[in-house]
Design a protein around this motif. Structure first.
Motif, PDB file in Angstrom:
ATOM      1  N   ASP A 281       0.832  -1.200   0.000  1.00 42.92           N
ATOM      2  CA  ASP A 281       0.000   0.000   0.000  1.00 42.92           C
ATOM      3  C   ASP A 281       0.869   1.254   0.000  1.00 42.92           C
ATOM      4  OD1 ASP A 281      -2.211  -1.614   0.059  1.00 42.92           O
ATOM      5  OD2 ASP A 281      -2.637  -1.309   2.201  1.00 42.92           O
TER       6      ASP A 281
ATOM      7  N   VAL B  49       4.209  -0.380   4.053  1.00 46.10           N
ATOM      8  CA  VAL B  49       2.939  -0.626   4.729  1.00 46.10           C
ATOM      9  C   VAL B  49       2.152  -1.663   3.939  1.00 46.10           C
ATOM     10  CG1 VAL B  49       0.773   0.386   5.517  1.00 46.10           C
ATOM     11  CG2 VAL B  49       2.887   1.716   5.664  1.00 46.10           C
ATOM     12  N   ASN B  50       1.683  -2.691   4.652  1.00 46.44           N
ATOM     13  CA  ASN B  50       0.896  -3.774   4.049  1.00 46.44           C
ATOM     14  C   ASN B  50       1.584  -4.319   2.797  1.00 46.44           C
ATOM     15  OD1 ASN B  50      -1.117  -3.554   6.023  1.00 46.44           O
ATOM     16  ND2 ASN B  50      -2.233  -2.008   4.848  1.00 46.44           N
TER      17      ASN B  50
ATOM     18  N   GLN C 232       3.667  -7.400   0.586  1.00 41.45           N
ATOM     19  CA  GLN C 232       3.851  -8.829   0.318  1.00 41.45           C
ATOM     20  C   GLN C 232       5.007  -9.010  -0.640  1.00 41.45           C
ATOM     21  OE1 GLN C 232       0.319 -10.725  -1.175  1.00 41.45           O
ATOM     22  NE2 GLN C 232      -0.715 -10.759   0.816  1.00 41.45           N
TER      23      GLN C 232
ATOM     24  N   THR D  28       4.806 -11.492   4.548  1.00 46.14           N
ATOM     25  CA  THR D  28       3.789 -10.447   4.582  1.00 46.14           C
ATOM     26  C   THR D  28       3.993  -9.636   5.865  1.00 46.14           C
ATOM     27  OG1 THR D  28       2.196 -11.838   3.411  1.00 46.14           O
ATOM     28  CG2 THR D  28       1.324  -9.945   4.593  1.00 46.14           C
ATOM     29  N   VAL D  29       4.060  -8.319   5.736  1.00 46.78           N
ATOM     30  CA  VAL D  29       4.260  -7.455   6.907  1.00 46.78           C
ATOM     31  C   VAL D  29       3.247  -6.322   6.872  1.00 46.78           C
ATOM     32  CG1 VAL D  29       6.716  -7.980   7.119  1.00 46.78           C
ATOM     33  CG2 VAL D  29       5.996  -6.061   5.705  1.00 46.78           C
ATOM     34  N   GLU D  30       2.828  -5.887   8.067  1.00 46.95           N
ATOM     35  CA  GLU D  30       1.904  -4.754   8.143  1.00 46.95           C
ATOM     36  C   GLU D  30       2.634  -3.432   7.966  1.00 46.95           C
ATOM     37  OE1 GLU D  30      -1.034  -4.491  11.178  1.00 46.95           O
ATOM     38  OE2 GLU D  30      -1.378  -6.649  11.251  1.00 46.95           O
ATOM     39  N   GLN D  31       3.745  -3.246   8.690  1.00 50.14           N
ATOM     40  CA  GLN D  31       4.514  -2.018   8.521  1.00 50.14           C
ATOM     41  C   GLN D  31       5.929  -2.201   9.066  1.00 50.14           C
ATOM     42  OE1 GLN D  31       2.935   1.548  10.330  1.00 50.14           O
ATOM     43  NE2 GLN D  31       4.413   2.883   9.308  1.00 50.14           N
TER      44      GLN D  31
ATOM     45  N   GLY E  92       2.801  -4.433  13.900  1.00 47.18           N
ATOM     46  CA  GLY E  92       1.792  -5.358  13.405  1.00 47.18           C
ATOM     47  C   GLY E  92       2.323  -6.764  13.215  1.00 47.18           C
ATOM     48  N   SER E  93       1.536  -7.572  12.532  1.00 45.95           N
ATOM     49  CA  SER E  93       1.847  -8.994  12.375  1.00 45.95           C
ATOM     50  C   SER E  93       2.771  -9.258  11.202  1.00 45.95           C
ATOM     51  CB  SER E  93       0.544  -9.787  12.184  1.00 45.95           C
ATOM     52  OG  SER E  93      -0.110  -9.349  11.000  1.00 45.95           O
TER      53      SER E  93
ATOM     54  N   SER F 158       3.859 -12.662   8.592  1.00 46.97           N
ATOM     55  CA  SER F 158       3.652 -14.047   8.164  1.00 46.97           C
ATOM     56  C   SER F 158       4.765 -14.449   7.211  1.00 46.97           C
ATOM     57  CB  SER F 158       2.293 -14.220   7.465  1.00 46.97           C
ATOM     58  OG  SER F 158       1.231 -13.960   8.366  1.00 46.97           O
TER      59      SER F 158
ATOM     60  N   LYS G 209       1.960 -17.470  10.390  1.00 45.44           N
ATOM     61  CA  LYS G 209       2.134 -16.295  11.230  1.00 45.44           C
ATOM     62  C   LYS G 209       3.208 -16.564  12.272  1.00 45.44           C
ATOM     63  CE  LYS G 209      -0.514 -12.838  13.799  1.00 45.44           C
ATOM     64  NZ  LYS G 209      -1.874 -12.430  14.257  1.00 45.44           N
TER      65      LYS G 209
END
Length: 299
Positions: free
Chosen positions: A96, A116-117, A119, A132-135, A156-157, A159, A164
């Protein structure tokens, strides 16, 4: 007349004493150098092996690699590897927000990167993201006269290969997915010296062999959100020649400090002022005596 000569001599002595006081020197700026800064959102250094390693293709891609002064913002990166997905392009990264910024001048240098967000995909795993990371963010700051700093944050999370994981605030975490492979994550790696700083939010050492079929193997490293900087070199200051009278200055006493003053300076000032006062008084006294003599002669 002797009194007038005494006054003149006293005034001359006072001027001589005051002339011993040090002259102020100006400062000249000889410049300095601009600092350096860099930032990158994604860098991959992977080796993709196909058909039991009979075909090998490197996957080296970079997103938003900037060097001061520059800013880059891009949310998707595609790459093509021959022999994978029929030679069609595939998305290595989609996010994003994917921003890298670098700025530098003669006082400060700063690198900054932010995802941010996001993959990340590798060949052979079209359906499962490598990570995959949120930020994640990284920042490195180098300023003149200060110790360089480097910081990375993961919010954030996270994976890895669809699983996860919980990461520590720093250090290494290894994720094993039996049917897919192994990924080792180094979180928040930072390094500083007296003039440089570097911060990496995530560094992944990848070893992927889906279902161990040896159809597509991926080995190498992936870096997410890295920032670097190097401090500017401070401007050197040199004294410029003193601006004084045209007369040749007296040799500087050896005991004077490098700044041009000494402990005797206050006494020189006081002595000069006293001599000036004595000289002025002598002049006034001479004028009064001459006036009195004149009145006496007139009478």
């Amino acid at each position: 007349m002797p009194t007038r000569r005494l006054a003149a001599a006293t005034a001359a002595a006072a001027v001589s004493v005051l002339g011993l006081l040090p002259a102020a020197t100006a400062q000249a700026d000889t410049g300095g150098t601009t600092g350096k800064a860099g930032a990158v959102v994604l860098r991959t250094d992977l080796d993709v092996s196909l058909l039991n390693k009979t075909v090998s293709a490197p996957l080296s891609v970079v997103l938003n690699d900037v060097h001061a002064p520059a800013t880059a913002s891009k949310t998707a990166l595609s790459a093509t590897v021959d022999g994978v997905d029929g030679g069609r392009p595939f998305n290595v990264l989609r996010a994003d927000v994917a921003t890298a910024r670098a700025a530098a001048d003669k006082q400060r240098a700063e690198g900054y990167s932010n995802l941010v967000n996001a993959q990340v995909h590798v060949p052979g795993l079209a359906a499962v993201p490598l990570i995959t990371v949120e930020q994640v963010t990284s920042k490195a700051v180098c300023a003149v006269g200060k110790r360089p700093t480097a910081h990375s944050n993961l919010l954030g999370s996270v994976s890895v290969l669809g699983q996860k994981v919980t990461l520590r605030t720093s250090g290494t975490t290894t994720v094993d997915v039996p049917s897919l492979g192994q990924v080792r994550l180094d979180l928040s790696r930072t390094a500083t010296t007296s003039r440089t700083a570097a911060a990496t939010a995530l560094n992944l050492k990848v070893s992927v062999n889906p279902l161990k079929l040896n159809v597509s193997e991926v080995e190498g490293q992936v870096t997410l959100a890295r920032a670097t900087c190097e401090s500017p070199v401070a401007a050197a200051v040199e004294p410029s020649p003193s601006v004084g009278s045209q007369t040749k200055p007296e040799p500087k006493p050896e005991h004077l400090a490098e700044t041009g003053g000494s402990s005797a300076t206050p006494y020189l000032v006081a002595g000069g002022a006293l001599l000036l006062a004595v000289g002025g008084g002598a002049v006034v006294l001479a004028r009064r005596r001459r006036a009195a003599t004149t009145r006496g002669d007139a009478a």
